[in-house]
Design a protein around this motif. Structure first.
Motif, PDB file in Angstrom:
ATOM      1  N   ASP A  13       0.828  -1.205   0.000  1.00  0.00           N
ATOM      2  CA  ASP A  13       0.000   0.000   0.000  1.00  0.00           C
ATOM      3  C   ASP A  13       0.862   1.254   0.000  1.00  0.00           C
ATOM      4  O   ASP A  13       1.848   1.341   0.731  1.00  0.00           O
ATOM      5  CB  ASP A  13      -0.905   0.044   1.237  1.00  0.00           C
ATOM      6  N   HIS A  14       0.461   2.239  -0.807  1.00  0.00           N
ATOM      7  CA  HIS A  14       1.097   3.548  -0.767  1.00  0.00           C
ATOM      8  C   HIS A  14       0.634   4.263   0.495  1.00  0.00           C
ATOM      9  O   HIS A  14      -0.404   3.933   1.076  1.00  0.00           O
ATOM     10  CB  HIS A  14       0.714   4.377  -1.997  1.00  0.00           C
ATOM     11  N   GLU A  15       1.371   5.268   0.912  1.00  0.00           N
ATOM     12  CA  GLU A  15       1.021   6.057   2.095  1.00  0.00           C
ATOM     13  C   GLU A  15      -0.422   6.544   2.003  1.00  0.00           C
ATOM     14  O   GLU A  15      -0.820   7.121   0.999  1.00  0.00           O
ATOM     15  CB  GLU A  15       1.967   7.258   2.210  1.00  0.00           C
ATOM     16  N   GLY A  16      -1.205   6.285   3.030  1.00  0.00           N
ATOM     17  CA  GLY A  16      -2.592   6.742   3.089  1.00  0.00           C
ATOM     18  C   GLY A  16      -3.574   5.905   2.299  1.00  0.00           C
ATOM     19  O   GLY A  16      -4.738   6.274   2.190  1.00  0.00           O
ATOM     20  N   CYS A  17      -3.135   4.769   1.751  1.00  0.00           N
ATOM     21  CA  CYS A  17      -4.002   3.968   0.894  1.00  0.00           C
ATOM     22  C   CYS A  17      -4.374   2.613   1.489  1.00  0.00           C
ATOM     23  O   CYS A  17      -4.940   1.777   0.789  1.00  0.00           O
ATOM     24  CB  CYS A  17      -3.339   3.747  -0.469  1.00  0.00           C
ATOM     25  N   SER A  18      -4.070   2.405   2.737  1.00  0.00           N
ATOM     26  CA  SER A  18      -4.464   1.131   3.344  1.00  0.00           C
ATOM     27  C   SER A  18      -5.984   1.103   3.472  1.00  0.00           C
ATOM     28  O   SER A  18      -6.639   2.145   3.519  1.00  0.00           O
ATOM     29  CB  SER A  18      -3.828   0.964   4.725  1.00  0.00           C
ATOM     30  N   ILE A  19      -6.533  -0.077   3.528  1.00  0.00           N
ATOM     31  CA  ILE A  19      -7.981  -0.213   3.690  1.00  0.00           C
ATOM     32  C   ILE A  19      -8.417   0.514   4.956  1.00  0.00           C
ATOM     33  O   ILE A  19      -9.392   1.263   4.952  1.00  0.00           O
ATOM     34  CB  ILE A  19      -8.400  -1.698   3.715  1.00  0.00           C
ATOM     35  N   ARG A  20      -7.708   0.319   6.027  1.00  0.00           N
ATOM     36  CA  ARG A  20      -8.067   0.958   7.299  1.00  0.00           C
ATOM     37  C   ARG A  20      -8.099   2.486   7.168  1.00  0.00           C
ATOM     38  O   ARG A  20      -9.067   3.124   7.566  1.00  0.00           O
ATOM     39  CB  ARG A  20      -7.094   0.560   8.396  1.00  0.00           C
ATOM     40  N   LYS A  21      -7.063   3.073   6.595  1.00  0.00           N
ATOM     41  CA  LYS A  21      -7.013   4.537   6.484  1.00  0.00           C
ATOM     42  C   LYS A  21      -8.107   5.075   5.563  1.00  0.00           C
ATOM     43  O   LYS A  21      -8.732   6.093   5.848  1.00  0.00           O
ATOM     44  CB  LYS A  21      -5.634   4.990   5.998  1.00  0.00           C
ATOM     45  N   VAL A  22      -8.342   4.391   4.465  1.00  0.00           N
ATOM     46  CA  VAL A  22      -9.378   4.823   3.528  1.00  0.00           C
ATOM     47  C   VAL A  22     -10.758   4.727   4.172  1.00  0.00           C
ATOM     48  O   VAL A  22     -11.582   5.633   4.049  1.00  0.00           O
ATOM     49  CB  VAL A  22      -9.286   4.014   2.212  1.00  0.00           C
ATOM     50  N   MET A  23     -11.007   3.645   4.901  1.00  0.00           N
ATOM     51  CA  MET A  23     -12.310   3.482   5.554  1.00  0.00           C
ATOM     52  C   MET A  23     -12.517   4.497   6.678  1.00  0.00           C
ATOM     53  O   MET A  23     -13.621   5.014   6.849  1.00  0.00           O
ATOM     54  CB  MET A  23     -12.478   2.062   6.086  1.00  0.00           C
ATOM     55  N   VAL A  24     -11.473   4.814   7.422  1.00  0.00           N
ATOM     56  CA  VAL A  24     -11.590   5.831   8.468  1.00  0.00           C
ATOM     57  C   VAL A  24     -11.973   7.165   7.839  1.00  0.00           C
ATOM     58  O   VAL A  24     -12.861   7.870   8.324  1.00  0.00           O
ATOM     59  CB  VAL A  24     -10.273   5.952   9.284  1.00  0.00           C
ATOM     60  N   GLU A  25     -11.319   7.507   6.740  1.00  0.00           N
ATOM     61  CA  GLU A  25     -11.639   8.767   6.066  1.00  0.00           C
ATOM     62  C   GLU A  25     -13.061   8.739   5.511  1.00  0.00           C
ATOM     63  O   GLU A  25     -13.813   9.702   5.664  1.00  0.00           O
ATOM     64  CB  GLU A  25     -10.635   9.064   4.956  1.00  0.00           C
ATOM     65  N   LEU A  26     -13.437   7.644   4.888  1.00  0.00           N
ATOM     66  CA  LEU A  26     -14.791   7.511   4.347  1.00  0.00           C
ATOM     67  C   LEU A  26     -15.827   7.676   5.452  1.00  0.00           C
ATOM     68  O   LEU A  26     -16.794   8.431   5.299  1.00  0.00           O
ATOM     69  CB  LEU A  26     -14.969   6.147   3.671  1.00  0.00           C
ATOM     70  N   HIS A  27     -15.623   7.016   6.565  1.00  0.00           N
ATOM     71  CA  HIS A  27     -16.592   7.065   7.663  1.00  0.00           C
ATOM     72  C   HIS A  27     -16.620   8.409   8.371  1.00  0.00           C
ATOM     73  O   HIS A  27     -17.546   8.685   9.134  1.00  0.00           O
ATOM     74  CB  HIS A  27     -16.338   5.934   8.649  1.00  0.00           C
ATOM     75  N   SER A  28     -15.649   9.259   8.103  1.00  0.00           N
ATOM     76  CA  SER A  28     -15.651  10.603   8.693  1.00  0.00           C
ATOM     77  C   SER A  28     -16.513  11.575   7.885  1.00  0.00           C
ATOM     78  O   SER A  28     -16.726  12.708   8.312  1.00  0.00           O
ATOM     79  CB  SER A  28     -14.222  11.142   8.810  1.00  0.00           C
ATOM     80  N   ILE A  29     -17.037  11.134   6.753  1.00  0.00           N
ATOM     81  CA  ILE A  29     -17.911  11.972   5.924  1.00  0.00           C
ATOM     82  C   ILE A  29     -19.331  11.804   6.458  1.00  0.00           C
ATOM     83  O   ILE A  29     -19.883  10.697   6.429  1.00  0.00           O
ATOM     84  CB  ILE A  29     -17.827  11.575   4.434  1.00  0.00           C
ATOM     85  N   PRO A  30     -19.941  12.895   6.956  1.00  0.00           N
ATOM     86  CA  PRO A  30     -21.249  12.789   7.619  1.00  0.00           C
ATOM     87  C   PRO A  30     -22.349  12.118   6.797  1.00  0.00           C
ATOM     88  O   PRO A  30     -23.183  11.418   7.342  1.00  0.00           O
ATOM     89  CB  PRO A  30     -21.613  14.243   7.924  1.00  0.00           C
ATOM     90  N   ARG A  31     -22.369  12.301   5.495  1.00  0.00           N
ATOM     91  CA  ARG A  31     -23.458  11.753   4.672  1.00  0.00           C
ATOM     92  C   ARG A  31     -23.286  10.277   4.329  1.00  0.00           C
ATOM     93  O   ARG A  31     -24.145   9.685   3.690  1.00  0.00           O
ATOM     94  CB  ARG A  31     -23.606  12.573   3.390  1.00  0.00           C
ATOM     95  N   VAL A  32     -22.190   9.672   4.734  1.00  0.00           N
ATOM     96  CA  VAL A  32     -21.955   8.255   4.448  1.00  0.00           C
ATOM     97  C   VAL A  32     -22.480   7.423   5.614  1.00  0.00           C
ATOM     98  O   VAL A  32     -22.093   7.621   6.757  1.00  0.00           O
ATOM     99  CB  VAL A  32     -20.456   7.979   4.211  1.00  0.00           C
ATOM    100  N   SER A  33     -23.373   6.490   5.299  1.00  0.00           N
ATOM    101  CA  SER A  33     -23.965   5.628   6.323  1.00  0.00           C
ATOM    102  C   SER A  33     -23.655   4.174   6.028  1.00  0.00           C
ATOM    103  O   SER A  33     -23.810   3.719   4.894  1.00  0.00           O
ATOM    104  CB  SER A  33     -25.490   5.825   6.338  1.00  0.00           C
ATOM    105  N   ILE A  34     -23.242   3.453   7.043  1.00  0.00           N
ATOM    106  CA  ILE A  34     -22.951   2.030   6.848  1.00  0.00           C
ATOM    107  C   ILE A  34     -24.224   1.227   6.651  1.00  0.00           C
ATOM    108  O   ILE A  34     -24.164   0.040   6.360  1.00  0.00           O
ATOM    109  CB  ILE A  34     -22.126   1.446   8.013  1.00  0.00           C
ATOM    110  N   GLU A  35     -25.367   1.865   6.738  1.00  0.00           N
ATOM    111  CA  GLU A  35     -26.659   1.188   6.626  1.00  0.00           C
ATOM    112  C   GLU A  35     -27.226   1.148   5.205  1.00  0.00           C
ATOM    113  O   GLU A  35     -28.343   0.703   5.020  1.00  0.00           O
ATOM    114  CB  GLU A  35     -27.682   1.886   7.540  1.00  0.00           C
ATOM    115  N   ASP A  36     -26.484   1.632   4.208  1.00  0.00           N
ATOM    116  CA  ASP A  36     -27.095   1.680   2.878  1.00  0.00           C
ATOM    117  C   ASP A  36     -26.285   0.942   1.816  1.00  0.00           C
ATOM    118  O   ASP A  36     -25.145   0.535   2.036  1.00  0.00           O
ATOM    119  CB  ASP A  36     -27.392   3.121   2.457  1.00  0.00           C
ATOM    120  N   GLU A  37     -26.906   0.785   0.679  1.00  0.00           N
ATOM    121  CA  GLU A  37     -26.315   0.047  -0.439  1.00  0.00           C
ATOM    122  C   GLU A  37     -25.076   0.752  -0.999  1.00  0.00           C
ATOM    123  O   GLU A  37     -24.142   0.102  -1.451  1.00  0.00           O
ATOM    124  CB  GLU A  37     -27.368  -0.105  -1.539  1.00  0.00           C
TER     125      GLU A  37
END
Length: 78
Positions: A13-37
């Protein structure tokens, strides 16, 4: 068949591209919900290293979210 560029080895993985780091950033976006398709699509989409690298190059979180939304919309039209 998987390629080296798509393997899940953290060492590749390149710096900042690990699954964990990408998912943390994604989940920090208020409009993203783990409850949807959309979230289901994104987790599968970003499981590929080259997609995570693209995510990292997209700019700020809003640009990243819009890019993912366009990719999701393409799958709905196909």
């Amino acid at each position: 068949m998987s390629t080296k560029s798509d393997s899940t080895s953290v060492n590749m993985d390149h710096e900042g591209c690990s699954i964990r780091k990408v998912m943390v950033e994604l989940h920090s976006i208020p409009r993203v919900s783990i409850e949807d398709e959309f979230h289901d699509f994104v987790t599968e989409y970003l499981s590929l290293r080259r997609k995570r690298e693209m995510w990292a190059s997209m700019g700020d979180k809003e640009q990243k979210l819009r890019w993912l939304q366009r990719m999701y919309a393409r799958t709905k039209r196909a």
